[in-house]
Each structure stands twice: as structure tokens, then as C-alpha cells.
Design a protein around this motif. Sequence first.
Motif, mmCIF file in Angstrom:
data_model
loop_
_atom_site.group_PDB
_atom_site.id
_atom_site.type_symbol
_atom_site.label_atom_id
_atom_site.label_comp_id
_atom_site.label_asym_id
_atom_site.label_seq_id
_atom_site.Cartn_x
_atom_site.Cartn_y
_atom_site.Cartn_z
ATOM 1 N N TYR A 18 0.831 -1.193 0.000
ATOM 2 C CA TYR A 18 0.000 0.000 0.000
ATOM 3 C C TYR A 18 0.872 1.250 0.000
ATOM 4 O O TYR A 18 2.018 1.216 0.404
ATOM 5 C CB TYR A 18 -0.912 0.026 1.229
ATOM 6 C CG TYR A 18 -0.157 -0.040 2.535
ATOM 7 C CD1 TYR A 18 0.271 1.118 3.162
ATOM 8 C CD2 TYR A 18 0.148 -1.257 3.135
ATOM 9 C CE1 TYR A 18 0.978 1.071 4.348
ATOM 10 C CE2 TYR A 18 0.857 -1.313 4.317
ATOM 11 C CZ TYR A 18 1.262 -0.148 4.918
ATOM 12 O OH TYR A 18 1.965 -0.197 6.090
ATOM 13 N N LEU A 19 0.294 2.348 -0.474
ATOM 14 C CA LEU A 19 0.914 3.659 -0.336
ATOM 15 C C LEU A 19 0.287 4.376 0.839
ATOM 16 O O LEU A 19 0.959 4.893 1.709
ATOM 17 C CB LEU A 19 0.740 4.492 -1.611
ATOM 18 C CG LEU A 19 1.484 3.983 -2.830
ATOM 19 C CD1 LEU A 19 1.156 4.835 -4.039
ATOM 20 C CD2 LEU A 19 2.974 3.980 -2.565
ATOM 21 N N ARG A 20 -1.057 4.425 0.857
ATOM 22 C CA ARG A 20 -1.817 4.970 1.982
ATOM 23 C C ARG A 20 -3.025 4.078 2.191
ATOM 24 O O ARG A 20 -3.638 3.613 1.242
ATOM 25 C CB ARG A 20 -2.271 6.398 1.699
ATOM 26 C CG ARG A 20 -1.153 7.395 1.880
ATOM 27 C CD ARG A 20 -1.639 8.799 1.732
ATOM 28 N NE ARG A 20 -1.504 9.138 0.316
ATOM 29 C CZ ARG A 20 -2.287 9.971 -0.331
ATOM 30 N NH1 ARG A 20 -3.281 10.555 0.263
ATOM 31 N NH2 ARG A 20 -2.077 10.228 -1.595
ATOM 32 N N LEU A 21 -3.387 3.863 3.458
ATOM 33 C CA LEU A 21 -4.483 2.956 3.768
ATOM 34 C C LEU A 21 -5.114 3.362 5.087
ATOM 35 O O LEU A 21 -4.424 3.725 6.038
ATOM 36 C CB LEU A 21 -3.944 1.521 3.874
ATOM 37 C CG LEU A 21 -4.899 0.415 4.281
ATOM 38 C CD1 LEU A 21 -5.886 0.139 3.159
ATOM 39 C CD2 LEU A 21 -4.126 -0.845 4.617
ATOM 40 N N SER A 22 -6.432 3.322 5.134
ATOM 41 C CA SER A 22 -7.129 3.450 6.413
ATOM 42 C C SER A 22 -8.052 2.241 6.505
ATOM 43 O O SER A 22 -8.773 1.912 5.567
ATOM 44 C CB SER A 22 -7.907 4.762 6.511
ATOM 45 O OG SER A 22 -8.896 4.826 5.528
ATOM 46 N N TYR A 33 -4.600 4.197 10.409
ATOM 47 C CA TYR A 33 -4.133 4.958 9.254
ATOM 48 C C TYR A 33 -2.688 4.545 8.988
ATOM 49 O O TYR A 33 -1.831 4.672 9.867
ATOM 50 C CB TYR A 33 -4.178 6.464 9.537
ATOM 51 C CG TYR A 33 -5.574 6.995 9.718
ATOM 52 C CD1 TYR A 33 -6.362 7.307 8.618
ATOM 53 C CD2 TYR A 33 -6.099 7.181 10.985
ATOM 54 C CE1 TYR A 33 -7.644 7.795 8.783
ATOM 55 C CE2 TYR A 33 -7.385 7.668 11.158
ATOM 56 C CZ TYR A 33 -8.147 7.979 10.047
ATOM 57 O OH TYR A 33 -9.418 8.461 10.219
ATOM 58 N N LEU A 34 -2.428 4.062 7.802
ATOM 59 C CA LEU A 34 -1.090 3.593 7.451
ATOM 60 C C LEU A 34 -0.631 4.277 6.180
ATOM 61 O O LEU A 34 -1.426 4.564 5.289
ATOM 62 C CB LEU A 34 -1.112 2.077 7.227
ATOM 63 C CG LEU A 34 -1.680 1.244 8.370
ATOM 64 C CD1 LEU A 34 -2.000 -0.152 7.905
ATOM 65 C CD2 LEU A 34 -0.697 1.208 9.513
ATOM 66 N N SER A 35 0.672 4.541 6.100
ATOM 67 C CA SER A 35 1.255 5.046 4.867
ATOM 68 C C SER A 35 2.624 4.400 4.691
ATOM 69 O O SER A 35 3.291 4.050 5.662
ATOM 70 C CB SER A 35 1.375 6.567 4.892
ATOM 71 O OG SER A 35 2.222 6.978 5.915
ATOM 72 N N ALA A 36 3.028 4.239 3.448
ATOM 73 C CA ALA A 36 4.305 3.603 3.149
ATOM 74 C C ALA A 36 5.437 4.462 3.673
ATOM 75 O O ALA A 36 5.411 5.688 3.557
ATOM 76 C CB ALA A 36 4.447 3.403 1.646
ATOM 77 N N GLU A 37 6.442 3.829 4.281
ATOM 78 C CA GLU A 37 7.600 4.563 4.785
ATOM 79 C C GLU A 37 8.420 5.105 3.634
ATOM 80 O O GLU A 37 8.910 6.205 3.668
ATOM 81 C CB GLU A 37 8.447 3.656 5.668
ATOM 82 C CG GLU A 37 7.738 3.284 6.953
ATOM 83 C CD GLU A 37 8.529 2.317 7.803
ATOM 84 O OE1 GLU A 37 9.692 2.012 7.452
ATOM 85 O OE2 GLU A 37 7.995 1.860 8.804
ATOM 86 N N THR A 39 8.989 4.336 -0.936
ATOM 87 C CA THR A 39 8.695 3.520 -2.109
ATOM 88 C C THR A 39 10.001 3.102 -2.742
ATOM 89 O O THR A 39 11.033 3.745 -2.546
ATOM 90 C CB THR A 39 7.851 4.304 -3.133
ATOM 91 O OG1 THR A 39 8.588 5.464 -3.508
ATOM 92 C CG2 THR A 39 6.511 4.690 -2.550
#
Length: 67
Positions: A18-22, A33-37, A39
Motif C-alpha cells: 500500500y501507499l496509503r491505507l485506512s 491509518y497507514l502510509s508507506a515509509e 517507495t
Amino acid sequence: MKEIRCGNCRRKLAEGEYLRLSIKCPRCGTLNYLSAESTEPERRGAPIFLNRSNHASHQTKPAPGQS
């Protein structure tokens, strides 16, 4: 693929990239809420060599009329 777990109760919510995920945890109700550290960088052209000792040396020629 990477496991995606709830930040509160550690329940496994998904598996993927994922890049961004809720995502809401069905067990405890926490909204995660998650976002990629970072790429993976795109490959563009030839690689950059930081250590040129293993490669042919580059010599520059003086401009005409200069010594």
C-alpha cells in the motif's frame, strides 16, 4: 507481501502492499491509518558508481590551445 495488523490489538487485518491505507479493526474498532515509509526508487538509466577504483580512469583533455 506485508502483514497489516491493528496498532491497538495486533489482529491481522490484511496482507498486501500500500501507499496509503485506512482500515477499521473489526475486533476493537480502532481506525488504523497507514502510509508507506518509502517507495522503491524507479530505475532510471545507468547505475551511479560511487567507487570508481574498479573502473577505467577518466582523463580529461585540455581544450585546444591550452596546455
